[in-house]
Design a protein around this motif. Sequence first.
Motif, mmCIF file in Angstrom:
data_model
loop_
_atom_site.group_PDB
_atom_site.id
_atom_site.type_symbol
_atom_site.label_atom_id
_atom_site.label_comp_id
_atom_site.label_asym_id
_atom_site.label_seq_id
_atom_site.Cartn_x
_atom_site.Cartn_y
_atom_site.Cartn_z
ATOM 1 N N VAL A 1 38.552 34.215 53.446
ATOM 2 C CA VAL A 1 38.387 33.397 52.256
ATOM 3 C C VAL A 1 38.428 34.307 51.035
ATOM 4 O O VAL A 1 37.601 35.214 50.900
ATOM 5 C CB VAL A 1 37.075 32.599 52.296
ATOM 6 C CG1 VAL A 1 36.879 31.826 50.983
ATOM 7 C CG2 VAL A 1 37.072 31.641 53.483
ATOM 8 N N LEU A 2 39.377 34.062 50.152
ATOM 9 C CA LEU A 2 39.515 34.855 48.936
ATOM 10 C C LEU A 2 38.738 34.247 47.776
ATOM 11 O O LEU A 2 38.155 34.981 46.955
ATOM 12 C CB LEU A 2 40.999 34.959 48.547
ATOM 13 C CG LEU A 2 41.310 35.708 47.254
ATOM 14 C CD1 LEU A 2 41.008 37.195 47.409
ATOM 15 C CD2 LEU A 2 42.768 35.493 46.838
ATOM 16 N N GLY B 1 40.079 38.873 44.433
ATOM 17 C CA GLY B 1 39.342 37.629 44.243
ATOM 18 C C GLY B 1 38.874 37.387 42.825
ATOM 19 O O GLY B 1 38.143 36.429 42.565
ATOM 20 N N THR B 2 39.293 38.230 41.883
ATOM 21 C CA THR B 2 38.944 38.029 40.480
ATOM 22 C C THR B 2 39.867 36.991 39.877
ATOM 23 O O THR B 2 41.093 37.159 39.902
ATOM 24 C CB THR B 2 39.058 39.350 39.688
ATOM 25 O OG1 THR B 2 38.211 40.324 40.297
ATOM 26 C CG2 THR B 2 38.664 39.148 38.243
ATOM 27 N N SER B 3 39.290 35.929 39.334
ATOM 28 C CA SER B 3 40.105 34.815 38.871
ATOM 29 C C SER B 3 39.855 34.517 37.401
ATOM 30 O O SER B 3 38.815 34.879 36.840
ATOM 31 C CB SER B 3 39.814 33.559 39.695
ATOM 32 O OG SER B 3 38.485 33.105 39.488
ATOM 33 N N GLU B 4 40.821 33.855 36.779
ATOM 34 C CA GLU B 4 40.663 33.375 35.413
ATOM 35 C C GLU B 4 41.440 32.075 35.248
ATOM 36 O O GLU B 4 42.458 31.852 35.906
ATOM 37 C CB GLU B 4 41.148 34.407 34.395
ATOM 38 C CG GLU B 4 42.648 34.662 34.422
ATOM 39 C CD GLU B 4 43.142 35.437 33.213
ATOM 40 O OE1 GLU B 4 42.625 35.175 32.105
ATOM 41 O OE2 GLU B 4 44.053 36.275 33.379
ATOM 42 N N VAL C 1 40.699 29.245 48.624
ATOM 43 C CA VAL C 1 41.948 29.967 48.867
ATOM 44 C C VAL C 1 41.713 30.882 50.053
ATOM 45 O O VAL C 1 40.802 31.727 50.029
ATOM 46 C CB VAL C 1 42.391 30.790 47.644
ATOM 47 C CG1 VAL C 1 43.646 31.604 47.987
ATOM 48 C CG2 VAL C 1 42.661 29.881 46.448
ATOM 49 N N HIS C 2 42.503 30.706 51.103
ATOM 50 C CA HIS C 2 42.434 31.552 52.294
ATOM 51 C C HIS C 2 43.598 32.537 52.281
ATOM 52 O O HIS C 2 44.657 32.257 51.713
ATOM 53 C CB HIS C 2 42.521 30.710 53.569
ATOM 54 C CG HIS C 2 41.285 29.943 53.888
ATOM 55 N ND1 HIS C 2 40.484 30.256 54.969
ATOM 56 C CD2 HIS C 2 40.697 28.886 53.287
ATOM 57 C CE1 HIS C 2 39.464 29.414 55.018
ATOM 58 N NE2 HIS C 2 39.578 28.569 54.006
ATOM 59 N N THR C 3 43.418 33.679 52.939
ATOM 60 C CA THR C 3 44.497 34.653 53.084
ATOM 61 C C THR C 3 44.658 35.049 54.540
ATOM 62 O O THR C 3 43.701 35.040 55.321
ATOM 63 C CB THR C 3 44.236 35.921 52.251
ATOM 64 O OG1 THR C 3 43.057 36.578 52.737
ATOM 65 C CG2 THR C 3 44.079 35.596 50.783
#
Length: 274
Positions: A4-5, A39-42, A264-266
């Motif tokens: 899991v991301l 995993g850093t998101s914006e 979001v999975h990877t």
Amino acid sequence: MSEVLLTGITFGESPRWHDGRLWFCDWVAGEVIAVDAAGTSEVVLRVPFGLPFCIDWLPDGRMLAVDGPGARLMRLEPDGTLVPHADLSGVAAPPWNDIAVDARGNAYVSGIGYTFPGGEPRTGFLALATPDGEVTEAARDVSFPNGLVVTPDGSTLILAESHAARLTAWDVEPDGSLTGRRVWADLGEGAAPDGICLDAEGAVWYGDVPNRRCVRVREGGEVLQTVDLDLGCFACALGGHTLYMVAADWSDPARMMSEPTGRVHTEQVAVPGL
């Protein structure tokens, strides 16, 4: 086993690998989100329209967003403003769904063909929007058209027909029109292909919501790999050797539309993306 991301998404859709990050749409939040491999998101864009909405990029780097309820394509300008790019209403009524843009700037958009959920099922359409905003019908009589991709050489368009359990292909002519319709892969009874992506060997990965999986197939329908998830997989994208999958709990659609069950999975894969 996939990892899991990112969590905290309500309804993730339309994942795309762009400029070294995964970009996707949270349909309920009305946001386009970019996340890196750590995993850093914006939130990079908030859209002023409802779901469905999907994204892709013109060759010059400007983003196109499908305004599904408004039957139009919007374009994100360098100054951050969204401006009209093309009107899809002359081809069919909303909702419009997914999008793929080729190297010439032609945008192909899938139109469901009836109100979903709750409407009487009918076949849908594909529209072609040229770079100057001219829109024509590219195909009709497709059974819940969903994800679509254009091959890197621009010669073939592949579409997921969710309610027909198949991937369908057309030849792309120099003017962008579609000919030579054919079944690219019969996925078998019970399959429900949603969002798709293409890898460097020409195989297609497709998300499958009711079967909670992401599947890799080659032309003809041979299954090459399956990634099982504990949530419904709506769509996928490849960034290098990483397969990104957007998923959510589809067991209770009302809850899915109101609570952040999405992730979001990877999964690391042998064959990279394009």
